[in-house]
Design an enzyme around this catalytic site. Structure first.
Site: not given
Length: 212
Positions: A43, A72, A132
């Site tokens: 990621e 993000t 998540k």
């Protein structure tokens, strides 16, 4: 036909390494080291300058050996750019309906950050196949077991403060994978110590990839 869950993207493997570097030029050696140690989930975070510019070349460089997503992701604009440049999945710390919808429409797996049952249900209703749980350290692995009471098929990846012991607990609780930053990467972006990274990553892989 819904979007893939994260374990399908990772070809059944169970670790997503969260990379927060000082700049995107640091990514390549770190990704190479992680891949050699057996970590295929990568990621790249948008808090690292140059991430979106580097994404295309990194996808080309690592081909199918690394499954590279972008994290993000706070705005629809960033989500759209990441998807256009080849992100294999989108990760966010929060639940932004526009970000989720963009990814679902593009058939790109999206992992929105959730905490409450209401957020879980909202994310699922928007089409997210995996959520998540963030910050995971705040609630612990037992939280997933509770959530699976009303949401028995929930696919949830913990993120935030997940060390090796916590990762074991989350996988045992039913998480398809774990998202790991500092406990895996250490200070590699400051020290450049790839040997230490390889050692730590190998330990994570040996401990978790056999935890089926």
């Amino acid at each position: 036909m819904g979007q893939k869950i994260i374990s399908e993207v990772l070809d059944g493997r169970r670790i997503v390494a969260v990379l927060r570097g000082q700049n995107a030029l640091q990514y390549e050696d770190v990704i190479d080291t992680l891949v050699r140690a057996g970590v295929n989930g990568i990621e790249l975070t948008l808090t690292t300058p140059g991430t979106l510019d580097a994404l295309g070349s990194l996808r080309e460089r690592f081909g199918d050996t690394a499954k590279i997503g972008v994290g993000t992701v706070l705005t629809p604009e960033d989500a759209r750019t990441a998807i256009d440049r080849g992100a294999e999945y989108i990760v966010a710390p929060n639940l932004n309906p526009e970000v989720v919808t963009l990814a679902v429409e593009a058939d790109i797996p999206v992992l929105p950050g959730v905490m409450t049952p209401t957020e879980v249900r909202t994310a699922v209703d928007l089409g997210a196949s995996t959520v998540k749980i963030f910050p995971a350290q705040t609630v612990g692995a037992g939280y997933l077991k509770h959530l699976r009471g009303p949401f028995p098929d929930l696919q949830a990846v913990p993120s935030g403060g997940v060390d090796l012991d916590a990762a074991r607990e989350w996988l045992s609780a039913g998480a398809p994978a774990v998202s790991v930053g500092g406990p895996l990467l250490g200070n590699v972006f400051k020290t450049g110590d790839l040997d230490q990274l390889k050692s730590t990553a190998t330990a994570f892989v040996n401990a978790l990839e056999s935890n089926q």
